[in-house]
Design a protein around this motif. Structure first.
Motif, PDB file in Angstrom:
ATOM      1  N   LEU A   6       1.034  -1.407   0.064  1.00 41.05           N
ATOM      2  CA  LEU A   6      -0.165  -0.604   0.141  1.00 41.05           C
ATOM      3  C   LEU A   6       0.813   1.303  -0.290  1.00 41.05           C
ATOM      4  O   LEU A   6       0.405   2.102  -0.841  1.00 41.05           O
ATOM      5  CB  LEU A   6      -0.976  -0.437   1.496  1.00 41.05           C
ATOM      6  N   GLU A   7       1.791   1.126   0.757  1.00 39.83           N
ATOM      7  CA  GLU A   7       2.839   2.387   0.191  1.00 39.83           C
ATOM      8  C   GLU A   7       3.294   2.412  -0.453  1.00 39.83           C
ATOM      9  O   GLU A   7       3.366   3.895  -1.211  1.00 39.83           O
ATOM     10  CB  GLU A   7       4.061   2.298   1.482  1.00 39.83           C
ATOM     11  N   ALA A   8       3.584   1.419  -1.433  1.00 37.38           N
ATOM     12  CA  ALA A   8       4.216   1.832  -2.368  1.00 37.38           C
ATOM     13  C   ALA A   8       3.568   2.301  -3.833  1.00 37.38           C
ATOM     14  O   ALA A   8       3.864   2.715  -5.097  1.00 37.38           O
ATOM     15  CB  ALA A   8       4.667  -0.008  -3.128  1.00 37.38           C
ATOM     16  N   THR A   9       2.096   2.108  -3.393  1.00 38.79           N
ATOM     17  CA  THR A   9       1.274   2.039  -4.545  1.00 38.79           C
ATOM     18  C   THR A   9       0.649   3.590  -4.227  1.00 38.79           C
ATOM     19  O   THR A   9      -0.601   3.559  -5.009  1.00 38.79           O
ATOM     20  CB  THR A   9       0.210   0.966  -4.675  1.00 38.79           C
ATOM     21  N   PHE A  10       0.899   3.699  -2.830  1.00 41.06           N
ATOM     22  CA  PHE A  10       0.045   4.989  -2.231  1.00 41.06           C
ATOM     23  C   PHE A  10      -0.212   6.167  -3.294  1.00 41.06           C
ATOM     24  O   PHE A  10      -1.316   6.850  -3.018  1.00 41.06           O
ATOM     25  CB  PHE A  10       0.600   5.622  -1.168  1.00 41.06           C
ATOM     26  N   ASP A  11       1.119   6.275  -4.325  1.00 43.97           N
ATOM     27  CA  ASP A  11       0.551   7.922  -5.291  1.00 43.97           C
ATOM     28  C   ASP A  11      -0.362   7.642  -6.384  1.00 43.97           C
ATOM     29  O   ASP A  11      -0.611   8.194  -7.485  1.00 43.97           O
ATOM     30  CB  ASP A  11       2.125   8.422  -5.044  1.00 43.97           C
ATOM     31  N   ASP A  12      -0.518   6.510  -6.858  1.00 40.04           N
ATOM     32  CA  ASP A  12      -0.954   5.758  -7.584  1.00 40.04           C
ATOM     33  C   ASP A  12      -2.572   6.902  -8.157  1.00 40.04           C
ATOM     34  O   ASP A  12      -3.118   6.371  -8.627  1.00 40.04           O
ATOM     35  CB  ASP A  12      -1.319   4.737  -8.002  1.00 40.04           C
ATOM     36  N   ALA A  13      -3.019   7.139  -6.640  1.00 41.64           N
ATOM     37  CA  ALA A  13      -4.577   7.500  -6.975  1.00 41.64           C
ATOM     38  C   ALA A  13      -5.057   8.227  -7.095  1.00 41.64           C
ATOM     39  O   ALA A  13      -5.312   9.240  -7.976  1.00 41.64           O
ATOM     40  CB  ALA A  13      -5.110   7.156  -4.827  1.00 41.64           C
ATOM     41  N   ASP A  14      -3.644   9.232  -7.743  1.00 46.10           N
ATOM     42  CA  ASP A  14      -3.435  10.612  -8.774  1.00 46.10           C
ATOM     43  C   ASP A  14      -4.222  10.485 -10.230  1.00 46.10           C
ATOM     44  O   ASP A  14      -4.193  11.564 -11.054  1.00 46.10           O
ATOM     45  CB  ASP A  14      -2.120  11.514  -8.151  1.00 46.10           C
ATOM     46  N   LYS A  15      -3.339   8.996 -10.784  1.00 45.88           N
ATOM     47  CA  LYS A  15      -3.673   8.806 -11.725  1.00 45.88           C
ATOM     48  C   LYS A  15      -5.359   8.624 -12.035  1.00 45.88           C
ATOM     49  O   LYS A  15      -5.680   7.964 -11.488  1.00 45.88           O
ATOM     50  CB  LYS A  15      -2.441   7.741 -12.412  1.00 45.88           C
ATOM     51  N   LYS A  16      -4.908   8.487 -13.790  1.00 43.75           N
ATOM     52  CA  LYS A  16      -5.764   7.933 -14.240  1.00 43.75           C
ATOM     53  C   LYS A  16      -7.109   6.779 -13.990  1.00 43.75           C
ATOM     54  O   LYS A  16      -5.818   5.660 -13.790  1.00 43.75           O
ATOM     55  CB  LYS A  16      -6.630   8.324 -15.527  1.00 43.75           C
ATOM     56  N   TYR A  17      -7.944   6.488 -12.913  1.00 47.15           N
ATOM     57  CA  TYR A  17      -9.187   5.089 -12.318  1.00 47.15           C
ATOM     58  C   TYR A  17      -7.614   4.884 -11.772  1.00 47.15           C
ATOM     59  O   TYR A  17      -7.654   3.400 -11.512  1.00 47.15           O
ATOM     60  CB  TYR A  17      -8.579   4.408 -13.710  1.00 47.15           C
ATOM     61  N   GLY A  18      -7.151   5.394 -10.546  1.00 47.52           N
ATOM     62  CA  GLY A  18      -5.931   5.004  -9.788  1.00 47.52           C
ATOM     63  C   GLY A  18      -6.773   4.696  -8.600  1.00 47.52           C
ATOM     64  O   GLY A  18      -8.615   5.437  -8.407  1.00 47.52           O
ATOM     65  N   GLN A  19      -6.407   3.875  -7.652  1.00 52.12           N
ATOM     66  CA  GLN A  19      -6.923   3.319  -6.712  1.00 52.12           C
ATOM     67  C   GLN A  19      -6.279   4.025  -5.439  1.00 52.12           C
ATOM     68  O   GLN A  19      -5.421   3.992  -5.439  1.00 52.12           O
ATOM     69  CB  GLN A  19      -7.470   1.838  -6.908  1.00 52.12           C
ATOM     70  N   ASP A  20      -7.317   4.540  -4.266  1.00 48.56           N
ATOM     71  CA  ASP A  20      -7.024   5.027  -2.576  1.00 48.56           C
ATOM     72  C   ASP A  20      -6.647   3.338  -2.385  1.00 48.56           C
ATOM     73  O   ASP A  20      -6.686   2.572  -2.852  1.00 48.56           O
ATOM     74  CB  ASP A  20      -7.555   5.838  -2.699  1.00 48.56           C
ATOM     75  N   ALA A  21      -5.707   3.192  -0.801  1.00 47.99           N
ATOM     76  CA  ALA A  21      -5.296   1.974  -0.486  1.00 47.99           C
ATOM     77  C   ALA A  21      -6.188   1.632  -0.174  1.00 47.99           C
ATOM     78  O   ALA A  21      -6.730  -0.195  -0.630  1.00 47.99           O
ATOM     79  CB  ALA A  21      -4.571   2.260   0.735  1.00 47.99           C
ATOM     80  N   LEU A  22      -8.313   1.810   0.480  1.00 45.25           N
ATOM     81  CA  LEU A  22      -9.187   1.571   0.976  1.00 45.25           C
ATOM     82  C   LEU A  22      -9.711   0.658  -0.522  1.00 45.25           C
ATOM     83  O   LEU A  22     -10.402  -0.187  -0.219  1.00 45.25           O
ATOM     84  CB  LEU A  22      -9.851   2.524   1.054  1.00 45.25           C
ATOM     85  N   ASP A  23      -9.490   1.134  -1.151  1.00 44.74           N
ATOM     86  CA  ASP A  23      -9.976   1.101  -2.645  1.00 44.74           C
ATOM     87  C   ASP A  23      -9.130  -0.613  -3.424  1.00 44.74           C
ATOM     88  O   ASP A  23      -9.714  -1.995  -3.243  1.00 44.74           O
ATOM     89  CB  ASP A  23     -10.474   1.141  -4.107  1.00 44.74           C
ATOM     90  N   ARG A  24      -7.711  -0.831  -2.793  1.00 44.08           N
ATOM     91  CA  ARG A  24      -7.055  -1.724  -3.334  1.00 44.08           C
ATOM     92  C   ARG A  24      -7.045  -2.780  -2.323  1.00 44.08           C
ATOM     93  O   ARG A  24      -7.348  -4.265  -2.167  1.00 44.08           O
ATOM     94  CB  ARG A  24      -5.394  -1.660  -3.352  1.00 44.08           C
ATOM     95  N   LEU A  25      -7.699  -2.322  -0.979  1.00 44.36           N
ATOM     96  CA  LEU A  25      -7.826  -3.235  -0.037  1.00 44.36           C
ATOM     97  C   LEU A  25      -9.195  -4.545   0.063  1.00 44.36           C
ATOM     98  O   LEU A  25      -9.290  -4.908   0.196  1.00 44.36           O
ATOM     99  CB  LEU A  25      -7.618  -2.770   1.621  1.00 44.36           C
ATOM    100  N   HIS A  26     -10.276  -3.397  -0.525  1.00 51.11           N
ATOM    101  CA  HIS A  26     -11.765  -4.249  -1.100  1.00 51.11           C
ATOM    102  C   HIS A  26     -11.349  -5.096  -2.119  1.00 51.11           C
ATOM    103  O   HIS A  26     -11.571  -6.196  -1.805  1.00 51.11           O
ATOM    104  CB  HIS A  26     -12.543  -3.554  -1.078  1.00 51.11           C
ATOM    105  N   ASP A  27     -10.127  -4.788  -3.027  1.00 50.46           N
ATOM    106  CA  ASP A  27     -10.409  -5.603  -4.038  1.00 50.46           C
ATOM    107  C   ASP A  27      -9.191  -7.197  -3.618  1.00 50.46           C
ATOM    108  O   ASP A  27     -10.240  -8.324  -3.803  1.00 50.46           O
ATOM    109  CB  ASP A  27      -8.919  -5.132  -4.925  1.00 50.46           C
ATOM    110  N   ARG A  28      -8.552  -6.769  -2.617  1.00 52.35           N
ATOM    111  CA  ARG A  28      -7.916  -8.116  -1.567  1.00 52.35           C
ATOM    112  C   ARG A  28      -9.335  -8.901  -0.967  1.00 52.35           C
ATOM    113  O   ARG A  28      -8.926 -10.362  -0.360  1.00 52.35           O
ATOM    114  CB  ARG A  28      -7.102  -7.179  -0.585  1.00 52.35           C
ATOM    115  N   LEU A  29      -9.681  -8.720  -0.092  1.00 52.06           N
ATOM    116  CA  LEU A  29     -10.870  -9.069   0.159  1.00 52.06           C
ATOM    117  C   LEU A  29     -11.707 -10.103  -0.936  1.00 52.06           C
ATOM    118  O   LEU A  29     -11.922 -11.172  -0.604  1.00 52.06           O
ATOM    119  CB  LEU A  29     -11.865  -7.884   1.241  1.00 52.06           C
TER     120      LEU A  29
END
Length: 87
Positions: A27-50
């Motif tokens: 999550l730390e490594a992908t934290f800044d990806d949320a700014d990109k088009k269709y980027g996910q924030d940490a909570l979105d990534r966690l929901h995908d993992r769930l």
């Protein structure tokens, strides 16, 4: 929320396990990806993992792979704690 704030929330919740540390690092490594088009924030990534973990836990149980299913269930519990910490 900043990256440091996210890490500060996640570390006490899940940082005492190997999978928790791995999850925080991802999550730390992908934290800044949320700014990109269709980027996910940490909570979105966690929901995908769930979703993925729930699927594999059920699939492994159906295939008679109880050890794998139990391992997925343990990971699922950690991801749920992480999501709760970020809510």
């Amino acid at each position: 929320m900043t990256k440091d704030e996210m890490i500060a929330k996640l570390t006490p919740a899940i940082g005492d396990t190997a999978y928790g540390k791995e999850l925080i690092a991802a999550l730390e490594a992908t934290f800044d990806d949320a700014d990109k088009k269709y980027g996910q924030d940490a909570l979105d990534r966690l929901h995908d993992r769930l979703g993925f973990l729930e699927y594999y836990m059920k699939r492994d149980a159906e295939m008679g792979e109880e050890a794998k299913s139990a391992a997925e269930a343990d990971k699922l519990a950690i991801v749920k704690k992480a999501a709760a910490a970020l809510q």
